[in-house]
Enzyme design. Structure first.
Site, mmCIF file in Angstrom:
data_model
loop_
_atom_site.group_PDB
_atom_site.id
_atom_site.type_symbol
_atom_site.label_atom_id
_atom_site.label_comp_id
_atom_site.label_asym_id
_atom_site.label_seq_id
_atom_site.Cartn_x
_atom_site.Cartn_y
_atom_site.Cartn_z
ATOM 1 N N LYS A 68 0.841 -1.213 0.000
ATOM 2 C CA LYS A 68 0.000 0.000 0.000
ATOM 3 C C LYS A 68 0.869 1.252 0.000
ATOM 4 O O LYS A 68 0.627 2.190 -0.769
ATOM 5 C CB LYS A 68 -0.888 -0.016 1.250
ATOM 6 C CG LYS A 68 -1.299 1.348 1.789
ATOM 7 C CD LYS A 68 -2.089 1.196 3.077
ATOM 8 C CE LYS A 68 -2.295 2.503 3.812
ATOM 9 N NZ LYS A 68 -1.134 2.921 4.618
ATOM 10 N N CYS B 9 -5.063 7.208 9.180
ATOM 11 C CA CYS B 9 -5.402 6.641 10.486
ATOM 12 C C CYS B 9 -5.169 7.657 11.586
ATOM 13 O O CYS B 9 -4.205 8.420 11.544
ATOM 14 C CB CYS B 9 -4.533 5.421 10.754
ATOM 15 S SG CYS B 9 -5.142 3.958 9.943
ATOM 16 N N LEU C 164 4.752 20.041 7.330
ATOM 17 C CA LEU C 164 5.985 19.751 6.582
ATOM 18 C C LEU C 164 5.710 19.761 5.073
ATOM 19 O O LEU C 164 6.600 20.044 4.274
ATOM 20 C CB LEU C 164 6.579 18.413 7.018
ATOM 21 C CG LEU C 164 6.948 18.338 8.509
ATOM 22 C CD1 LEU C 164 7.417 16.943 8.892
ATOM 23 C CD2 LEU C 164 8.024 19.374 8.839
ATOM 24 N N ASP D 3 4.182 0.833 12.254
ATOM 25 C CA ASP D 3 3.068 0.048 11.693
ATOM 26 C C ASP D 3 3.146 -1.422 12.116
ATOM 27 O O ASP D 3 2.166 -2.160 12.000
ATOM 28 C CB ASP D 3 3.085 0.106 10.156
ATOM 29 C CG ASP D 3 2.853 1.512 9.630
ATOM 30 O OD1 ASP D 3 2.623 2.418 10.440
ATOM 31 O OD2 ASP D 3 2.920 1.697 8.407
HETATM 32 C C1 LIG Z 1 0.821 6.302 3.737
HETATM 33 C C2 LIG Z 1 2.093 6.057 4.514
HETATM 34 O O1 LIG Z 1 3.176 5.756 4.014
HETATM 35 N N1 LIG Z 1 1.946 6.150 5.791
HETATM 36 C C3 LIG Z 1 3.034 5.832 6.665
HETATM 37 C C4 LIG Z 1 3.794 7.093 6.975
HETATM 38 O O2 LIG Z 1 2.908 8.085 7.436
HETATM 39 P P1 LIG Z 1 3.311 9.618 7.316
HETATM 40 O O3 LIG Z 1 3.931 9.852 5.977
HETATM 41 O O4 LIG Z 1 2.130 10.402 7.696
HETATM 42 O O5 LIG Z 1 4.376 9.723 8.428
HETATM 43 P P2 LIG Z 1 5.574 10.691 8.555
HETATM 44 O O6 LIG Z 1 6.792 9.866 8.479
HETATM 45 O O7 LIG Z 1 5.446 11.844 7.647
HETATM 46 O O8 LIG Z 1 5.364 11.232 10.024
HETATM 47 C C5 LIG Z 1 6.418 11.354 10.969
HETATM 48 C C6 LIG Z 1 5.984 12.233 12.080
HETATM 49 O O9 LIG Z 1 5.870 13.558 11.582
HETATM 50 C C7 LIG Z 1 4.632 14.122 11.860
HETATM 51 N N2 LIG Z 1 4.305 15.017 10.766
HETATM 52 C C8 LIG Z 1 4.279 14.539 9.473
HETATM 53 C C9 LIG Z 1 4.010 15.392 8.423
HETATM 54 C C10 LIG Z 1 3.771 16.763 8.718
HETATM 55 O O10 LIG Z 1 3.539 17.598 7.828
HETATM 56 N N3 LIG Z 1 3.825 17.174 10.006
HETATM 57 C C11 LIG Z 1 4.078 16.336 11.045
HETATM 58 O O11 LIG Z 1 4.094 16.756 12.200
HETATM 59 C C12 LIG Z 1 3.698 12.921 11.947
HETATM 60 O O12 LIG Z 1 2.521 13.209 12.645
HETATM 61 C C13 LIG Z 1 4.615 11.920 12.656
HETATM 62 O O13 LIG Z 1 4.673 12.172 14.022
HETATM 63 O O14 LIG Z 1 4.793 6.783 7.910
HETATM 64 C C14 LIG Z 1 4.302 6.331 9.152
HETATM 65 C C15 LIG Z 1 5.508 5.983 10.014
HETATM 66 O O15 LIG Z 1 6.422 7.022 9.965
HETATM 67 C C16 LIG Z 1 3.470 5.065 8.965
HETATM 68 O O16 LIG Z 1 2.807 4.766 10.181
HETATM 69 C C17 LIG Z 1 2.431 5.228 7.893
HETATM 70 O O17 LIG Z 1 1.936 3.944 7.518
HETATM 71 C C1 LIG Z 2 -1.036 4.394 9.375
HETATM 72 C C2 LIG Z 2 -1.006 3.797 8.206
HETATM 73 O O1 LIG Z 2 -1.291 4.346 7.015
HETATM 74 P P1 LIG Z 2 -1.741 5.847 6.640
HETATM 75 O O2 LIG Z 2 -0.512 6.686 6.777
HETATM 76 O O3 LIG Z 2 -2.139 5.695 5.210
HETATM 77 O O4 LIG Z 2 -2.857 6.232 7.542
HETATM 78 C C3 LIG Z 2 -0.612 2.378 8.085
HETATM 79 O O5 LIG Z 2 -0.361 1.912 6.954
HETATM 80 O O6 LIG Z 2 -0.569 1.684 9.115
#
Ligand SMILES: CC(=O)N[C@H]1[C@@H](OP(=O)(O)OP(=O)(O)OC[C@H]2O[C@@H](n3ccc(=O)[nH]c3=O)[C@H](O)[C@@H]2O)O[C@H](CO)[C@@H](O)[C@@H]1O
Ligand SMILES: C=C(OP(=O)(O)O)C(=O)O
Length: 447
Positions: free
Chosen positions: A21, A119, A133, A319
């Site tokens: 995914k 989620c 970000l 995850d």
């Molecule tokens: C669709 C996908 O690939 N999702 C994955 C992605 O989520 P996702 O891409 O949202 O996660 P990030 O690695 O960006 O997030 C890292 C941290 O940065 C924070 N944050 C992120 C962006 C932002 O603009 N501001 C901010 O504060 C998030 O809330 C989190 O605490 O990585 C997570 C683990 O890292 C996984 O659980 C998710 O499955």
């Molecule tokens: C949290 C997850 O995905 P997403 O960032 O798409 O919500 C996940 O794959 O477990």
């Protein structure tokens, strides 16, 4: 949607891990950076998230041909029109809407995207998952960003996005992906400091390169992209196998006493999680892309208690945390699972506890303690998030008797053809639409 699970069947047979995914959905966004033909193989066509993403891009004008038989999507995008993307119609928990900005900006200099959802696992400022970000990425490329009701609107400078310097304050999957897509079609050079190159981002970089982008990655955290002067070219690519799904099947086989031959395992993407399994006394039989798990995989006859900390790749990622909790519950003693990345990701523990005796599972922010070995009992539970929902389903599959798991669409966001795969190994899980939605005459579709 809810699932009725007849528990207690011991799974046996062969299961094939689908395309990931967290790779497929971003490769689909990258496919919009060209007017040419892009073909993605090993695409998890039944994954709820992938289906939503296909609908998103189709409603923006992309031609997407989905062939579920051979798990392939073919994308042709001569034109994109973001005005057709109505957020009210797409009120679904999709996280990666921000990846739809770069293709729009490259074509018309303007983009409109629904707010990122996903989620509810906490993490950002104020408890939600932030998108600051992403705003930082667009601004670094010279864009202006405004937040309107229902949408984020982004405008590129008159001559289009220009390369810049992006220094992420934390490792961010989504931020790195967004920066890569924008930089590939911006003029000039973009340097991304503290990038976070996960295996799925390696997949994205590979597709961008095949499409003609100039991306140089040094180590795991420094990327330099020399932008193209226009759109990219067509390409073909295989979506990598899903490392989280692979771990899910391994853990399910171990805690159910079943025997599974798991095919299409992305070993290189999950070395550290597999080492943790070995430390818990699990002896995995591996071939080049398959893995066998059976009762004889437990060297001492039981899973040994362990401690694991979830953080960034190449370590155990957040995850995977609920599946280590499942393993801990069947281990012979007390196990501890810490999550430094998403400490609030413990909502599922309350639901999982419904399948367990009191005291078996304790959760506080960032730390889960399990006391095993436990037997699961049947229960009715809710889904709190994708991986949490899957762990609750797993408890129901291992319990004697019939259980019900509500809002199971959350698990189906991340597990392709779950019902079919379980049926093939002799386990029974039946997904039903919510009765309320069934009665609805409004035509609203369920997720
Ligand atoms: C669709 C996908 O690939 N999702 C994955 C992605 O989520 P996702 O891409 O949202 O996660 P990030 O690695 O960006 O997030 C890292 C941290 O940065 C924070 N944050 C992120 C962006 C932002 O603009 N501001 C901010 O504060 C998030 O809330 C989190 O605490 O990585 C997570 C683990 O890292 C996984 O659980 C998710 O499955
Ligand atoms: C949290 C997850 O995905 P997403 O960032 O798409 O919500 C996940 O794959 O477990």
């Amino acid at each position: 949607m809810y699932a009725v699970i007849e528990g207690g069947n011991v799974p046996s047979g062969r299961v094939h891990v689908s395309g990931a995914k967290n790779s497929a959905t971003r490769l689909l966004a990258a496919a919009l950076l060209t007017e040419d033909h892009v073909e993605l193989h090993n695409f998890p066509t039944s994954l709820v998230d992938a289906q939503h993403k296909v609908r998103f891009v189709q409603s923006m004008g992309a031609n997407v041909n989905v062939d579920s038989e051979v798990q392939t999507v073919a994308v042709n995008t001569p034109d994109l029109d973001a005005a057709k993307l109505e957020s009210a119609r797409y009120d679904v928990p999709i996280r990666t809407t921000y990846l739809l900005a770069a293709p729009q900006l490259a074509r018309s200099g303007r983009a409109r995207i629904p707010y990122p959802a996903g989620c509810k696992i906490g993490g950002g400022a104020g408890g939600g998952r932030g998108y600051d970000l992403h705003v930082m990425v667009w601004e670094a490329m010279g864009c202006t960003v405004s937040e309107t009701p229902g949408y984020i609107e982004i405008s590129a400078p008159r001559k289009g996005m220009r390369g810049g310097s992006i220094d992420f304050p934390i490792s961010t999957v989504g931020g790195t992906e967004n920066a890569l897509l924008c930089a590939a079609v911006a003029s000039g050079t973009t340097t991304i400091y503290n990038a976070y190159i996960t295996p799925e981002i390696d997949d994205l970089i590979e597709l961008l390169r095949r499409m003609g982008a100039d991306v140089v990655a040094a180590g795991n955290s420094h990327i330099v992209v020399t932008g193209s002067t226009g759109l990219l070219s067509g390409a073909h690519m295989n979506v990598m196998a899903d490392r989280i799904e692979a771990l899910t099947w391994i853990v399910y086989a171990l805690i159910s006493g079943g025997d599974l031959l798991i095919k299409n395992v992305p070993f290189n993407a999950m070395q550290v999680p597999l080492i943790h399994l070995e430390h818990a006394g699990v002896d995995l039989m591996k071939s080049s892309d398959s893995l066998y798990v059976g009762p004889e995989s437990l060297k001492s006859g039981s899973i040994q208690p362990f401690e694991v900390a979830c953080g960034t790749h190449p370590g155990v990622i957040s995850d995977m945390q609920p599946f280590f909790a499942m393993l801990g519950l069947r281990s012979a003693g007390t196990s501890r699972i810490f999550d430094y990345r998403y400490p609030e990701r413990i909502g599922f523990a309350r639901e999982l506890a419904k399948f367990l005796p009191a005291g078996a599972l304790e959760a506080r922010p960032g730390a889960i303690t399990t006391r095993g070995p436990q037997q699961f009992k049947s229960a009715e539970a809710d889904s709190t998030d994708l991986r949490g929902s899957m762990s609750v389903l797993m408890a129901a599959l291992c319990a004697d008797g019939v259980s019900q798991v509500n809002n199971v669409e959350l698990a189906l966001r991340g597990y392709d053809r779950l019902e079919d795969k379980l049926a093939k190994v002799g386990a029974s899980l039946n997904v039903h639409p919510d009765p309320v939605r069934e009665l609805s005459r409004t035509g609203a579709s369920s997720v």
